[in-house]
Design a protein around this motif. Structure first.
Motif, PDB file in Angstrom:
ATOM      1  N   VAL A   1     -34.518   3.455  35.270  1.00  0.00           N
ATOM      2  CA  VAL A   1     -35.040   4.779  34.914  1.00  0.00           C
ATOM      3  C   VAL A   1     -35.749   4.648  33.574  1.00  0.00           C
ATOM      4  O   VAL A   1     -35.125   4.444  32.535  1.00  0.00           O
ATOM      5  CB  VAL A   1     -33.911   5.824  34.841  1.00  0.00           C
ATOM      6  N   LEU A   2     -37.073   4.757  33.600  1.00  0.00           N
ATOM      7  CA  LEU A   2     -37.907   4.547  32.431  1.00  0.00           C
ATOM      8  C   LEU A   2     -38.295   5.896  31.828  1.00  0.00           C
ATOM      9  O   LEU A   2     -38.788   6.774  32.548  1.00  0.00           O
ATOM     10  CB  LEU A   2     -39.172   3.767  32.811  1.00  0.00           C
ATOM     11  N   ILE A   3     -38.096   6.051  30.532  1.00  0.00           N
ATOM     12  CA  ILE A   3     -38.397   7.315  29.851  1.00  0.00           C
ATOM     13  C   ILE A   3     -39.342   7.026  28.692  1.00  0.00           C
ATOM     14  O   ILE A   3     -38.988   6.302  27.752  1.00  0.00           O
ATOM     15  CB  ILE A   3     -37.114   7.991  29.342  1.00  0.00           C
ATOM     16  N   ALA A   4     -40.536   7.583  28.759  1.00  0.00           N
ATOM     17  CA  ALA A   4     -41.563   7.317  27.742  1.00  0.00           C
ATOM     18  C   ALA A   4     -41.955   8.603  27.046  1.00  0.00           C
ATOM     19  O   ALA A   4     -42.053   9.666  27.660  1.00  0.00           O
ATOM     20  CB  ALA A   4     -42.793   6.683  28.389  1.00  0.00           C
ATOM     21  N   GLY A   5     -42.235   8.480  25.754  1.00  0.00           N
ATOM     22  CA  GLY A   5     -42.760   9.594  24.981  1.00  0.00           C
ATOM     23  C   GLY A   5     -44.016   9.161  24.251  1.00  0.00           C
ATOM     24  O   GLY A   5     -43.985   8.208  23.464  1.00  0.00           O
TER      25      GLY A   5
ATOM     26  N   LEU B   1     -38.624  17.924  29.507  1.00  0.00           N
ATOM     27  CA  LEU B   1     -37.781  16.912  30.149  1.00  0.00           C
ATOM     28  C   LEU B   1     -36.321  17.261  29.892  1.00  0.00           C
ATOM     29  O   LEU B   1     -35.880  17.308  28.735  1.00  0.00           O
ATOM     30  CB  LEU B   1     -38.113  15.533  29.580  1.00  0.00           C
ATOM     31  N   ASP B   2     -35.575  17.514  30.947  1.00  0.00           N
ATOM     32  CA  ASP B   2     -34.154  17.846  30.842  1.00  0.00           C
ATOM     33  C   ASP B   2     -33.350  16.545  30.928  1.00  0.00           C
ATOM     34  O   ASP B   2     -33.004  16.083  32.021  1.00  0.00           O
ATOM     35  CB  ASP B   2     -33.760  18.807  31.959  1.00  0.00           C
ATOM     36  N   LEU B   3     -33.073  15.960  29.756  1.00  0.00           N
ATOM     37  CA  LEU B   3     -32.376  14.679  29.735  1.00  0.00           C
ATOM     38  C   LEU B   3     -30.969  14.773  30.303  1.00  0.00           C
ATOM     39  O   LEU B   3     -30.511  13.877  31.004  1.00  0.00           O
ATOM     40  CB  LEU B   3     -32.323  14.147  28.298  1.00  0.00           C
ATOM     41  N   ALA B   4     -30.283  15.864  29.990  1.00  0.00           N
ATOM     42  CA  ALA B   4     -28.899  15.999  30.462  1.00  0.00           C
ATOM     43  C   ALA B   4     -28.845  15.974  31.988  1.00  0.00           C
ATOM     44  O   ALA B   4     -27.999  15.299  32.583  1.00  0.00           O
ATOM     45  CB  ALA B   4     -28.287  17.289  29.922  1.00  0.00           C
ATOM     46  N   ALA B   5     -29.762  16.701  32.628  1.00  0.00           N
ATOM     47  CA  ALA B   5     -29.782  16.735  34.088  1.00  0.00           C
ATOM     48  C   ALA B   5     -30.198  15.387  34.660  1.00  0.00           C
ATOM     49  O   ALA B   5     -29.629  14.918  35.659  1.00  0.00           O
ATOM     50  CB  ALA B   5     -30.742  17.824  34.568  1.00  0.00           C
TER      51      ALA B   5
ATOM     52  N   PRO C   1     -41.071   8.312  20.259  1.00  0.00           N
ATOM     53  CA  PRO C   1     -40.660   8.790  18.936  1.00  0.00           C
ATOM     54  C   PRO C   1     -39.144   8.701  18.761  1.00  0.00           C
ATOM     55  O   PRO C   1     -38.384   8.796  19.734  1.00  0.00           O
ATOM     56  CB  PRO C   1     -41.125  10.251  18.925  1.00  0.00           C
ATOM     57  N   LYS C   2     -38.715   8.539  17.526  1.00  0.00           N
ATOM     58  CA  LYS C   2     -37.290   8.397  17.237  1.00  0.00           C
ATOM     59  C   LYS C   2     -36.450   9.560  17.774  1.00  0.00           C
ATOM     60  O   LYS C   2     -35.353   9.325  18.310  1.00  0.00           O
ATOM     61  CB  LYS C   2     -37.060   8.238  15.737  1.00  0.00           C
ATOM     62  N   PRO C   3     -36.888  10.820  17.671  1.00  0.00           N
ATOM     63  CA  PRO C   3     -36.064  11.906  18.222  1.00  0.00           C
ATOM     64  C   PRO C   3     -35.796  11.762  19.715  1.00  0.00           C
ATOM     65  O   PRO C   3     -34.704  12.085  20.183  1.00  0.00           O
ATOM     66  CB  PRO C   3     -36.907  13.161  17.918  1.00  0.00           C
ATOM     67  N   LEU C   4     -36.785  11.260  20.468  1.00  0.00           N
ATOM     68  CA  LEU C   4     -36.575  11.058  21.904  1.00  0.00           C
ATOM     69  C   LEU C   4     -35.577   9.933  22.136  1.00  0.00           C
ATOM     70  O   LEU C   4     -34.667  10.055  22.969  1.00  0.00           O
ATOM     71  CB  LEU C   4     -37.905  10.737  22.589  1.00  0.00           C
ATOM     72  N   ILE C   5     -35.749   8.829  21.417  1.00  0.00           N
ATOM     73  CA  ILE C   5     -34.824   7.706  21.574  1.00  0.00           C
ATOM     74  C   ILE C   5     -33.400   8.135  21.232  1.00  0.00           C
ATOM     75  O   ILE C   5     -32.458   7.851  21.980  1.00  0.00           O
ATOM     76  CB  ILE C   5     -35.265   6.528  20.690  1.00  0.00           C
TER      77      ILE C   5
END
Length: 322
Positions: free
Chosen positions: A117-121, A180-184, A200-204
């Motif tokens: 599962v790849l998550i990019a910002g 983007l609902d990370l928890a879900a 960005p650091k907040p996303l990481i």
């Protein structure tokens, strides 16, 4: 791992304005030979000479690992640029010559994962572009979640939407209230799924913290960020053991900067971002707050070495083998 890099002279063969802030650069070896092989998630360090100034920045390779005739990197113009991104945008054009380090990979696909599962910002999309080639070739289970501020800032979004990964890619655009609902997302992970995040650091931080809150093991969460860690933290005394020199490292100043300002020792540092390992130095006394991405968690726990470009002391006094 050796921290000595093969340096390669390259020529810029194409420059493309992808978004208002991002350019794509294509690099070929100056002598026309094939470039070193790499794997998805790898980065290179680009050296830029601007008169008497030398900039060194790490950039993810975003082209296919199967094609070593050229490399492609995406460079975002940073508002608080140290000089490198501004140089790339303002002064690098087709025909320009640069020097790069051979690829290194601190963000590789984990073969143990059953699903990726790849998550990019934002510009964090770049390492995933090379990983997508590998995942598709392997027949792996994968999905990409790509968040950006507004449609005009979605670098490479059209290529992703219209390409072979379109059905596996989801876009989240802040200006269109598509969050983007990370928890879900993380709550629905299979037991063998791994998370990868870059941006960005907040996303990481949000991905790491959400995964931890949901009981996801640290070994299943992979992240990468090319940015200098803020030199925050209390001032401390640095001792260079070989000469006995003592230096006061103030808050807001890195160990490397303090040493360079005092001319107390010569230290090779290729990246200044904690990713290349060239400034790795032995710790003789004291405890360190590791802020690099080069050492493994186990190596950091041993407190044997540190990267002087980004890490700081936890103790009032730190003695290094310099």
């Amino acid at each position: 791992m050796s921290n000595k890099y093969q340096m390669i002279d390259v020529r810029v063969t194409a420059v493309e304005q992808v978004t208002p802030l991002i350019k794509r650069f294509t690099l070929c070896a100056l002598d026309g030979s094939a470039l070193p092989a790499f794997t998805g998630g790898s980065h290179i360090i680009v050296q830029m000479h601007d008169g008497d100034k030398l900039y060194s920045n790490a950039y993810s390779l975003m082209s296919s690992p199967r094609d070593t005739a050229s490399y492609q990197i995406g460079v975002r113009r940073e508002e608080q640029s140290k000089g490198g991104s501004a140089f790339m945008h303002d002064k690098v054009e087709v025909g320009s010559q640069l020097t790069i380090a051979a690829p290194n990979n601190l963000f590789a696909i984990d073969p143990a994962a059953g699903r990726h599962v790849l998550i990019a910002g934002g510009i964090g999309i770049t390492p995933f572009l090379s990983q997508l080639y590998e995942l598709q070739e392997q027949g792996a289970e994968y999905e990409l979640h790509y968040a950006f501020r507004a449609p005009e800032h979605g670098a490479f979004a059209d290529e992703l939407r219209d390409g072979p990964h379109g059905e596996r890619t989801r876009f989240y655009i802040d200006s269109l209230q598509q969050g983007l609902d990370l928890a879900a997302l993380i709550a629905g992970l299979e037991a063998d799924a791994h998370l990868y995040v870059c941006g960005p650091k907040p996303l990481i931080d949000a991905v790491i913290n959400t995964a931890k809150a949901q009981g996801i093991a640290d070994t299943r969460v992979h992240w990468e960020q090319f940015a200098v860690a803020p030199a925050e933290g209390a001032a401390f005394t640095l001792v260079l053991a070989r000469s006995g020199t003592e230096i006061r490292v103030e808050e807001g100043v890195s160990i490397l900067q303090a040493i360079e300002k005092s001319n107390a020792a010569e230290i090779e540092c290729l990246c200044r971002e904690g990713v290349c390992g060239t400034c790795e130095t032995a710790i003789l006394e004291g405890q360190v707050d590791h802020r690099d991405q080069y050492l493994s968690d186990d190596e950091k726990a041993l407190q044997k070495t540190l990267m002087v470009c980004v890490s700081r002391a936890r103790t009032p006094r730190l003695v290094l083998d310099l």
